[in-house]
Design an enzyme around this catalytic site. Structure first.
Site, PDB file in Angstrom:
ATOM      1  N   ARG A  97       0.737  -1.056   0.068  1.00 24.96           N
ATOM      2  CA  ARG A  97      -0.108   0.115   0.133  1.00 24.96           C
ATOM      3  C   ARG A  97       0.945   1.386   0.072  1.00 24.96           C
ATOM      4  O   ARG A  97       0.485   2.315  -0.568  1.00 24.96           O
ATOM      5  CB  ARG A  97      -0.935   0.140   1.332  1.00 24.96           C
ATOM      6  N   TYR A  98       1.854   1.141   0.824  1.00 21.98           N
ATOM      7  CA  TYR A  98       2.961   2.216   0.759  1.00 21.98           C
ATOM      8  C   TYR A  98       4.200   2.248  -0.083  1.00 21.98           C
ATOM      9  O   TYR A  98       4.466   1.104  -0.328  1.00 21.98           O
ATOM     10  CB  TYR A  98       3.363   2.563   2.171  1.00 21.98           C
ATOM     11  N   ARG A 101       7.483  -0.193   1.772  1.00 21.38           N
ATOM     12  CA  ARG A 101       7.063  -1.233   2.753  1.00 21.38           C
ATOM     13  C   ARG A 101       5.964  -2.133   2.374  1.00 21.38           C
ATOM     14  O   ARG A 101       4.781  -1.659   1.954  1.00 21.38           O
ATOM     15  CB  ARG A 101       6.864  -0.641   4.197  1.00 21.38           C
ATOM     16  N   CYS A 110      -4.450 -17.143  15.346  1.00 19.47           N
ATOM     17  CA  CYS A 110      -4.108 -16.280  16.516  1.00 19.47           C
ATOM     18  C   CYS A 110      -4.364 -16.847  17.922  1.00 19.47           C
ATOM     19  O   CYS A 110      -4.849 -18.120  18.059  1.00 19.47           O
ATOM     20  CB  CYS A 110      -4.953 -15.125  16.560  1.00 19.47           C
ATOM     21  N   CYS A 114      -9.762 -12.079  18.521  1.00 18.67           N
ATOM     22  CA  CYS A 114     -10.410 -10.720  19.078  1.00 18.67           C
ATOM     23  C   CYS A 114     -11.567 -10.579  18.342  1.00 18.67           C
ATOM     24  O   CYS A 114     -11.797 -10.428  17.148  1.00 18.67           O
ATOM     25  CB  CYS A 114      -9.404  -9.517  18.806  1.00 18.67           C
ATOM     26  N   CYS A 117     -11.536  -7.669  15.380  1.00 17.16           N
ATOM     27  CA  CYS A 117     -10.395  -8.131  14.329  1.00 17.16           C
ATOM     28  C   CYS A 117     -10.959  -7.287  13.357  1.00 17.16           C
ATOM     29  O   CYS A 117     -11.903  -7.446  12.632  1.00 17.16           O
ATOM     30  CB  CYS A 117     -10.266  -9.283  14.202  1.00 17.16           C
ATOM     31  N   ARG A 119      -9.263  -8.291  10.477  1.00 19.01           N
ATOM     32  CA  ARG A 119      -9.305  -9.345   9.492  1.00 19.01           C
ATOM     33  C   ARG A 119     -10.212 -10.649   9.914  1.00 19.01           C
ATOM     34  O   ARG A 119     -10.004 -11.401   9.597  1.00 19.01           O
ATOM     35  CB  ARG A 119      -7.782  -9.749   9.284  1.00 19.01           C
ATOM     36  N   ASP A 277     -11.772   0.038  13.268  1.00 22.50           N
ATOM     37  CA  ASP A 277     -12.144  -0.040  11.749  1.00 22.50           C
ATOM     38  C   ASP A 277     -13.473  -0.328  11.495  1.00 22.50           C
ATOM     39  O   ASP A 277     -14.314  -0.882  12.513  1.00 22.50           O
ATOM     40  CB  ASP A 277     -11.469  -1.168  11.074  1.00 22.50           C
ATOM     41  N   ASP A 314      -7.244   4.091  10.117  1.00 22.12           N
ATOM     42  CA  ASP A 314      -6.678   3.521   8.917  1.00 22.12           C
ATOM     43  C   ASP A 314      -8.013   3.696   7.996  1.00 22.12           C
ATOM     44  O   ASP A 314      -8.979   3.292   8.374  1.00 22.12           O
ATOM     45  CB  ASP A 314      -6.659   2.003   9.189  1.00 22.12           C
ATOM     46  N   LYS A 321      -3.002   4.821   6.842  1.00 22.17           N
ATOM     47  CA  LYS A 321      -3.322   5.302   8.180  1.00 22.17           C
ATOM     48  C   LYS A 321      -3.152   7.070   8.065  1.00 22.17           C
ATOM     49  O   LYS A 321      -2.263   7.296   7.241  1.00 22.17           O
ATOM     50  CB  LYS A 321      -2.351   4.875   9.091  1.00 22.17           C
TER      51      LYS A 321
HETATM   52  C1  LIG Z   1       0.136  -0.472   9.061  1.00 20.57           C
HETATM   53  C2  LIG Z   1       0.691  -0.836   7.804  1.00 20.57           C
HETATM   54  C3  LIG Z   1       1.781  -0.740   7.312  1.00 20.57           C
HETATM   55  C4  LIG Z   1       2.922  -0.013   8.225  1.00 20.57           C
HETATM   56  O1  LIG Z   1       2.569   1.073   8.341  1.00 20.57           O
HETATM   57  P1  LIG Z   1       3.441   2.325   9.340  1.00 20.57           P
HETATM   58  O2  LIG Z   1       2.835   3.420   9.795  1.00 20.57           O
HETATM   59  O3  LIG Z   1       4.785   2.306   8.694  1.00 20.57           O
HETATM   60  O4  LIG Z   1       3.821   1.564  10.755  1.00 20.57           O
HETATM   61  C5  LIG Z   1       2.241  -1.194   6.099  1.00 20.57           C
HETATM   62  N1  LIG Z   1       1.523  -1.886   5.206  1.00 20.57           N
HETATM   63  C6  LIG Z   1       0.148  -1.655   5.573  1.00 20.57           C
HETATM   64  C7  LIG Z   1      -0.840  -2.368   4.419  1.00 20.57           C
HETATM   65  C8  LIG Z   1      -0.349  -1.384   6.689  1.00 20.57           C
HETATM   66  O5  LIG Z   1      -1.596  -1.510   7.063  1.00 20.57           O
END
Ligand SMILES: *Cc1c(COP(=O)(O)O)cnc(C)c1O
Length: 378
Positions: A97-98, A101, A110, A114, A117, A119, A277, A314, A321
């Site tokens: 998504r980012y 990362r 798990c 929860c 959750c 998911r 969420d 989120d 986020k």
């Molecule tokens: C939360 C999340 C991350 C990590 O986000 P940070 O703000 O860097 O901690 C990475 N990918 C996804 C899909 C996430 O939901």
């Protein structure tokens, strides 16, 4: 079988296994329906910590009929995948998504299930995360040089047996462009016996390795959990925690302050508070966003800054986020910034003389920061 595996195998998974359930066959029948849609798991350690039906630990894991109410709720945009994770999966069970990362699901089991959750659609069902999805996920990271950070999630990565976890971590560590590995886990707080010397000696080989653990209430910080956190910290792992803001569990500033203070004592840095969420089956846990901001306002300045996490939404639909802050900016111009401190007192900070006026609607434009103003980046 190791002690933690025994505790896990003795989990309550059926309605008949659960304590504190009203003695009514009709109610039990409702819960049986709930558990067919959303599985139940409370491991033997966690179950033993629960004192009664109003226990904040119980409320996080006890199935309730409300979970099915959302299926008839037409007003709210609740969904089984509110963050649209499936829409950002280039390969199964890896969310990219980012820019730099990814999130990789290494299993879908798990130590406890929860009820809130995000998911809920995946957890506890067989055949979702497999050897093959994991292979493809690791392959994807290997082929994408821009990925310098991976969050291992699930499910809970620490329910993977030692040997398998060792293999996954060593394959990831062998990828030159992958700088850091993070593990997102509820195990240290929900099944602390899993944190063994053996596990720590495996983890130690893969630094820089970070943990983000999941804690929602100070009652989760038992002597067993303290020991697990100490072992992980002594292994050299920077420890963070994530908390979900939950109605009836932790939606007051005193509870949150106690949780974060106690986490800092365990060398755990509170990282995120999540607004709940919009997950189908969890609507009854949602609070207003104001609630989260009010809690943050009552922490900021009143306790160690280290103990004040970021409050994030989120975003529904998959925008990632977004951090929210209680408004401390009273006025923002080229000449001065007026702010409110933690005691509610007002202070003025004069700006240095500017050479040219700020461009409209850019982050350097004071209007961008003015309360109540919606600005769009061109
Ligand atoms: C939360 C999340 C991350 C990590 O986000 P940070 O703000 O860097 O901690 C990475 N990918 C996804 C899909 C996430 O939901």
């Amino acid at each position: 079988m190791e002690p933690w595996q025994k505790l896990l195998s003795k989990s309550a998974v059926k309605i008949e296994d659960l304590p504190f359930i009203p003695d009514s066959e009709e109610y039990r029948e409702k819960l049986r329906k709930v558990s067919k849609v959303f599985p139940v798991r409370i491991n033997a350690y966690f179950l033993e910590q629960i004192k009664g039906p109003d226990d904040p630990l119980w409320r996080q894991v006890a199935p309730t009929p409300e979970e099915l109410d959302d299926f008839f709720n037409t007003e709210e945009a609740l969904g089984s995948d509110p963050l649209n994770e499936e829409g950002d999966m280039p390969v199964p069970e890896l969310v990219h998504r980012y820019p730099d990362r990814v999130l990789l699901m290494v299993n879908n089991q798990c130590p406890i299930v929860c009820r809130f959750c995000t998911r809920k659609r995946k957890i506890g069902f067989p055949g979702i995360v497999t050897r093959e999805t994991l292979r493809q996920g690791i392959e994807y990271i290997r082929e994408h040089k821009e990925v310098r950070d991976v969050v291992l999630s699930g499910g809970d990565p620490l329910l993977v047996p030692d040997k398998e976890l060792d293999r996954i971590l060593s394959e990831l560590r062998a990828i030159p462009h992958l700088e850091i590995i993070r593990i997102g886990t509820r195990v240290p707080g929900a099944l602390p016996q899993r944190i063994t010397e053996e596990l720590c000696s495996i983890l130690r080989k893969y630094h820089p390795l970070y943990f983000n653990m999941h804690f929602n209430h100070p009652a989760e910080l038992t002597p067993e959990v303290e020991k697990a956190c100490n072992m992980l910290a002594d292994t050299g792992i920077p420890l963070g925690s994530q908390t979900v803001l939950l109605k009836g569990v932790n939606d007051d500033a005193e509870t949150m302050r106690e949780l974060f203070r106690k986490l800092l004592k365990l060398r755990v840095k509170p990282y995120y508070i999540y607004q709940a969420d919009m997950t189908l089956g969890t609507n009854h846990f949602r609070t207003s966003v104001q609630k989260g901001l009010e809690i943050l306002d009552r922490l900021q300045g009143h306790t160690s800054g280290m103990g004040v996490p970021y409050f994030v939404i989120d975003t529904p639909g998959g925008g990632g986020k977004v951090r929210l802050l209680p408004n401390s900016v009273v006025k923002f111009t080229d000449e001065e910034v007026v702010v409110r401190n933690f005691e509610g007192k007002i202070y003025r900070y004069p700006q240095p003389a500017t050479e040219k006026p700020a461009k409209k609607n850019m982050p350097s434009d004071p209007e961008f920061y003015t309360p109540g103003k919606i600005c769009e980046l061109a």
